[in-house]
Each structure stands twice: as C-alpha cells, then as structure tokens.
Design a protein around this motif. Structure first.
Motif, PDB file in Angstrom:
ATOM      1  N   ALA A 163      71.297  23.495  -1.273  1.00 46.50           N
ATOM      2  CA  ALA A 163      72.190  23.594  -2.428  1.00 46.50           C
ATOM      3  C   ALA A 163      71.389  23.830  -3.709  1.00 46.50           C
ATOM      4  O   ALA A 163      71.783  24.636  -4.557  1.00 46.50           O
ATOM      5  CB  ALA A 163      73.032  22.325  -2.558  1.00 46.50           C
ATOM      6  N   ALA A 164      70.268  23.135  -3.852  1.00 44.31           N
ATOM      7  CA  ALA A 164      69.426  23.324  -5.033  1.00 44.31           C
ATOM      8  C   ALA A 164      68.864  24.742  -5.066  1.00 44.31           C
ATOM      9  O   ALA A 164      68.767  25.371  -6.127  1.00 44.31           O
ATOM     10  CB  ALA A 164      68.290  22.298  -5.037  1.00 44.31           C
ATOM     11  N   LYS A 165      68.502  25.260  -3.896  1.00 43.61           N
ATOM     12  CA  LYS A 165      67.970  26.629  -3.825  1.00 43.61           C
ATOM     13  C   LYS A 165      69.059  27.648  -4.175  1.00 43.61           C
ATOM     14  O   LYS A 165      68.784  28.665  -4.809  1.00 43.61           O
ATOM     15  CB  LYS A 165      67.418  26.903  -2.423  1.00 43.61           C
ATOM     16  N   ALA A 166      70.289  27.380  -3.750  1.00 48.82           N
ATOM     17  CA  ALA A 166      71.396  28.288  -4.067  1.00 48.82           C
ATOM     18  C   ALA A 166      71.621  28.343  -5.569  1.00 48.82           C
ATOM     19  O   ALA A 166      71.825  29.417  -6.147  1.00 48.82           O
ATOM     20  CB  ALA A 166      72.666  27.826  -3.345  1.00 48.82           C
ATOM     21  N   VAL A 203      79.506  18.898 -15.960  1.00 48.44           N
ATOM     22  CA  VAL A 203      79.855  18.270 -14.691  1.00 48.44           C
ATOM     23  C   VAL A 203      78.775  18.556 -13.647  1.00 48.44           C
ATOM     24  O   VAL A 203      78.048  19.537 -13.742  1.00 48.44           O
ATOM     25  CB  VAL A 203      81.215  18.774 -14.161  1.00 48.44           C
ATOM     26  N   GLY A 204      78.665  17.653 -12.652  1.00 48.39           N
ATOM     27  CA  GLY A 204      77.734  17.878 -11.560  1.00 48.39           C
ATOM     28  C   GLY A 204      76.295  17.542 -11.902  1.00 48.39           C
ATOM     29  O   GLY A 204      75.972  17.074 -12.994  1.00 48.39           O
ATOM     30  N   ASP A 205      75.413  17.777 -10.937  1.00 51.69           N
ATOM     31  CA  ASP A 205      73.986  17.507 -11.112  1.00 51.69           C
ATOM     32  C   ASP A 205      73.303  18.608 -11.905  1.00 51.69           C
ATOM     33  O   ASP A 205      72.377  18.357 -12.660  1.00 51.69           O
ATOM     34  CB  ASP A 205      73.314  17.357  -9.741  1.00 51.69           C
ATOM     35  N   GLU A 206      73.727  19.833 -11.718  1.00 53.99           N
ATOM     36  CA  GLU A 206      73.193  20.976 -12.469  1.00 53.99           C
ATOM     37  C   GLU A 206      74.165  22.136 -12.332  1.00 53.99           C
ATOM     38  O   GLU A 206      74.939  22.209 -11.377  1.00 53.99           O
ATOM     39  CB  GLU A 206      71.805  21.383 -11.967  1.00 53.99           C
ATOM     40  N   SER A 207      74.128  23.046 -13.310  1.00 50.79           N
ATOM     41  CA  SER A 207      75.064  24.167 -13.270  1.00 50.79           C
ATOM     42  C   SER A 207      74.500  25.370 -14.013  1.00 50.79           C
ATOM     43  O   SER A 207      73.619  25.244 -14.855  1.00 50.79           O
ATOM     44  CB  SER A 207      76.419  23.766 -13.875  1.00 50.79           C
ATOM     45  N   VAL A 208      75.033  26.545 -13.663  1.00 47.77           N
ATOM     46  CA  VAL A 208      74.677  27.804 -14.318  1.00 47.77           C
ATOM     47  C   VAL A 208      75.969  28.563 -14.579  1.00 47.77           C
ATOM     48  O   VAL A 208      76.807  28.699 -13.682  1.00 47.77           O
ATOM     49  CB  VAL A 208      73.742  28.667 -13.440  1.00 47.77           C
ATOM     50  N   ALA A 209      76.136  29.058 -15.805  1.00 50.24           N
ATOM     51  CA  ALA A 209      77.329  29.830 -16.157  1.00 50.24           C
ATOM     52  C   ALA A 209      76.912  31.203 -16.665  1.00 50.24           C
ATOM     53  O   ALA A 209      75.852  31.348 -17.281  1.00 50.24           O
ATOM     54  CB  ALA A 209      78.154  29.099 -17.214  1.00 50.24           C
ATOM     55  N   PHE A 210      77.744  32.216 -16.415  1.00 51.62           N
ATOM     56  CA  PHE A 210      77.381  33.580 -16.796  1.00 51.62           C
ATOM     57  C   PHE A 210      78.620  34.437 -16.998  1.00 51.62           C
ATOM     58  O   PHE A 210      79.722  34.093 -16.577  1.00 51.62           O
ATOM     59  CB  PHE A 210      76.493  34.218 -15.728  1.00 51.62           C
ATOM     60  N   GLY A 211      78.418  35.571 -17.653  1.00 53.88           N
ATOM     61  CA  GLY A 211      79.461  36.574 -17.809  1.00 53.88           C
ATOM     62  C   GLY A 211      78.938  37.917 -17.341  1.00 53.88           C
ATOM     63  O   GLY A 211      77.777  38.257 -17.589  1.00 53.88           O
ATOM     64  N   LEU A 212      79.759  38.694 -16.656  1.00 57.78           N
ATOM     65  CA  LEU A 212      79.407  40.044 -16.229  1.00 57.78           C
ATOM     66  C   LEU A 212      80.264  41.034 -17.003  1.00 57.78           C
ATOM     67  O   LEU A 212      81.500  40.980 -16.923  1.00 57.78           O
ATOM     68  CB  LEU A 212      79.646  40.236 -14.728  1.00 57.78           C
ATOM     69  N   VAL A 213      79.618  41.895 -17.762  1.00 53.76           N
ATOM     70  CA  VAL A 213      80.321  42.915 -18.529  1.00 53.76           C
ATOM     71  C   VAL A 213      80.417  44.167 -17.664  1.00 53.76           C
ATOM     72  O   VAL A 213      79.411  44.828 -17.388  1.00 53.76           O
ATOM     73  CB  VAL A 213      79.596  43.230 -19.843  1.00 53.76           C
ATOM     74  N   GLY A 228      75.193  17.061  -5.462  1.00 55.20           N
ATOM     75  CA  GLY A 228      74.559  16.687  -4.204  1.00 55.20           C
ATOM     76  C   GLY A 228      74.222  17.930  -3.404  1.00 55.20           C
ATOM     77  O   GLY A 228      73.621  18.867  -3.923  1.00 55.20           O
ATOM     78  N   ASN A 229      74.601  17.961  -2.142  1.00 58.57           N
ATOM     79  CA  ASN A 229      74.328  19.149  -1.326  1.00 58.57           C
ATOM     80  C   ASN A 229      75.557  20.046  -1.181  1.00 58.57           C
ATOM     81  O   ASN A 229      75.660  20.862  -0.265  1.00 58.57           O
ATOM     82  CB  ASN A 229      73.796  18.745   0.061  1.00 58.57           C
ATOM     83  N   THR A 230      76.500  19.881  -2.137  1.00 52.25           N
ATOM     84  CA  THR A 230      77.688  20.732  -2.184  1.00 52.25           C
ATOM     85  C   THR A 230      77.652  21.593  -3.443  1.00 52.25           C
ATOM     86  O   THR A 230      77.268  21.127  -4.512  1.00 52.25           O
ATOM     87  CB  THR A 230      78.978  19.878  -2.193  1.00 52.25           C
ATOM     88  N   VAL A 231      78.028  22.859  -3.304  1.00 50.57           N
ATOM     89  CA  VAL A 231      78.037  23.801  -4.420  1.00 50.57           C
ATOM     90  C   VAL A 231      79.470  24.276  -4.658  1.00 50.57           C
ATOM     91  O   VAL A 231      80.147  24.710  -3.717  1.00 50.57           O
ATOM     92  CB  VAL A 231      77.121  25.009  -4.144  1.00 50.57           C
ATOM     93  N   ALA A 232      79.910  24.173  -5.897  1.00 50.29           N
ATOM     94  CA  ALA A 232      81.222  24.705  -6.288  1.00 50.29           C
ATOM     95  C   ALA A 232      80.989  25.975  -7.099  1.00 50.29           C
ATOM     96  O   ALA A 232      80.313  25.949  -8.123  1.00 50.29           O
ATOM     97  CB  ALA A 232      81.987  23.683  -7.119  1.00 50.29           C
ATOM     98  N   SER A 233      81.522  27.090  -6.617  1.00 52.40           N
ATOM     99  CA  SER A 233      81.370  28.380  -7.300  1.00 52.40           C
ATOM    100  C   SER A 233      82.727  28.801  -7.850  1.00 52.40           C
ATOM    101  O   SER A 233      83.735  28.760  -7.139  1.00 52.40           O
ATOM    102  CB  SER A 233      80.863  29.447  -6.322  1.00 52.40           C
TER     103      SER A 233
END
Length: 262
Positions: free
Chosen positions: A159-162, A199-209, A227-232
């Motif tokens: 999950a961390a690698k993802a 929210v969560g342990d870590e997160s990344v947000a982005f926009g695609l133009v 944890g070892n779960t990823v919400a996309s």
C-alpha cells in the motif's frame, strides 16, 4: 434556434473530458504477491491484505454520505484510460476507477451529488432563452460532483508503494502525456498537484488537465492510504468544468470513506 459556438464548445469540451474521465475498469481479486517470506523489514509478520468481501463491507454504501446517492459503478463500463508511459500509468488507473497499481483485492462505488429539482413554474424551454441564459442553465443543471471510489488492499508494504507510485507520477508527468480511451487519443496538457486531505496515514491529490483540440477541462483524483488499504478517488463536475470554476474531490465522500476505514 441556432446557438452560439461558445455554448456548443463548452458542451463539447465537457463531454469530451467526461469520456476520458468517467471510465471504470473491471474488478479483480488478483494481484502480485510480496516475496518477503511473510515477514516485514522489522522481522515481524508482514501485513496481510484484506479480501474482497472485507473491502465490500468497508466501502461507502447507500446512506453513508449526506447529500449523495451512493451505489454500484454503472454496469455499462467504458474501456479504461490507458497510456504507454509506465511512470504516468498510476494516474490513468485512478481515473479508470482502478487501484494505482495491481492489488490483492479491490471493490468500487460511485457517489453522485444530489441536485435540487427546479420548480415547475420556473421551467423554460431552451428555445425561448438567450444563448447566455442557456449556458448558465446548462452549467447549473450539471453542477454536481460525481465521484468514483475504489478500495484496494495489499500485502506487506504494497500500500505504501502504491501511494509512492502516485506521488512520483504527479511529479514526473507534470508536463503532460498522451493516453488512449476506446481507441481515441487523449492529450493530458499537464498534471497539477492539489491540496490533499488530512484523512488517513498519507495521501496524494492531483488534477489532470485534458486538452481536446484547445478546449480544456480538469478532472481530479486523490489517493489515500490507511494501513494496508488504499482508497482511490476521482471526481468530475461537468457544470464546474463548463463554467471554468474550481472544484475538487468531494470532501464529504472522502470524510465518509475515511470514517469507515478507522
């Protein structure tokens, strides 16, 4: 009555962006397995991925998100948004309703923002409206967030690698890239970093133009690890796109999903 090119182009740009953003891949229980012998780097038993049944109990459901209708992703699935760029692929996977990288198990939902119904006495035929009024009415009627949520789970530090792969893709693909969907070419003009949630342990947000012959529209994604779960997540709001207004991944959806993962 002939409409102005401005109204037509706004609609064309929005629909074009939608065709490349509202795409969903098929669910899968498969995924690569870690080869750490069942142990983490600290010698303790490595985290085990949740199964599909467990993820289905944890993903948002009807009634979980105030102001939104939550249900299964529509059965009429479009082909996924793909790219030959390996480093940008985690982004196109998120915008295809998939985990950023292959997972041991996954499931998904769609949350659509509820819009108040217009009073019947306010109804007006488009033929009786000026071009500017038609555009405003169209923007207002489409001004609703549609968010797809994908929950995926991983063994070990998968999950961390993802999450790291998404962060690396946002930086590496900032200048844009080319993708495909349903046989058509999709040009991503640029990738922008966005403010992620807390929210969560870590997160990344982005926009695609997305650039369709000069007409541009932005779709937004965010990936959160708990944890070892990823919400996309990815969100599109056609009304906001047509009106050139800023928007983001639906905060209410993020909050509700995070609460279910605690």
């Amino acid at each position: 009555m002939k409409r102005s090119s401005g109204v037509r182009l706004c609609a064309t740009a929005a629909v074009s962006a939608l065709s490349f953003a509202l795409v969903t891949g098929c669910s899968s229980d498969g995924g690569s397995k870690d080869s750490d012998g069942g142990r983490g780097t600290d010698g303790k038993p490595a985290a085990k991925a949740l199964g599909t049944a467990e993820l289905k109990r944890l993903i948002i459901a009807k009634g979980d998100v105030p102001g939104f209708d939550v249900g299964p992703v529509p059965a009429a699935r479009a082909e996924p948004f793909t790219t030959d760029s390996a480093e940008c692929r985690p982004l196109t996977r998120v915008l295809s309703g998939l985990p950023p990288v292959d997972a041991a198990a996954q499931t998904d939902r769609t949350a659509t923002e509820k819009r108040p119904k217009a009073p019947k006495d306010k109804a007006t035929s488009p033929q009786d409206m000026a071009d500017g009024d038609v555009e405003k009415a169209m923007n207002k009627s489409l001004d609703a967030d549609v968010t797809t949520v994908n929950l995926s789970s991983y063994d070990g530090d998968g999950a961390a690698k993802a999450l790291a792969a998404v962060g690396a893709a946002v930086k590496a693909c900032a200048g844009g890239f080319t993708g495909k969907q349903a046989g058509a070419t999709a040009k991503v003009a640029r990738v922008t970093e966005a403010k992620s949630t807390a929210v969560g342990d870590e997160s990344v947000a982005f926009g695609l133009v997305i650039d369709d012959d000069g007409e541009k529209g932005t779709v937004y994604g965010e990936v959160v690890r708990q944890g070892n779960t990823v919400a996309s997540y990815y969100t599109i709001n056609l009304g906001a796109m047509m009106a050139k207004k800023e928007y983001a991944v639906s905060a209410a959806v993020l909050k509700a999903q995070a609460a279910k993962l605690k």
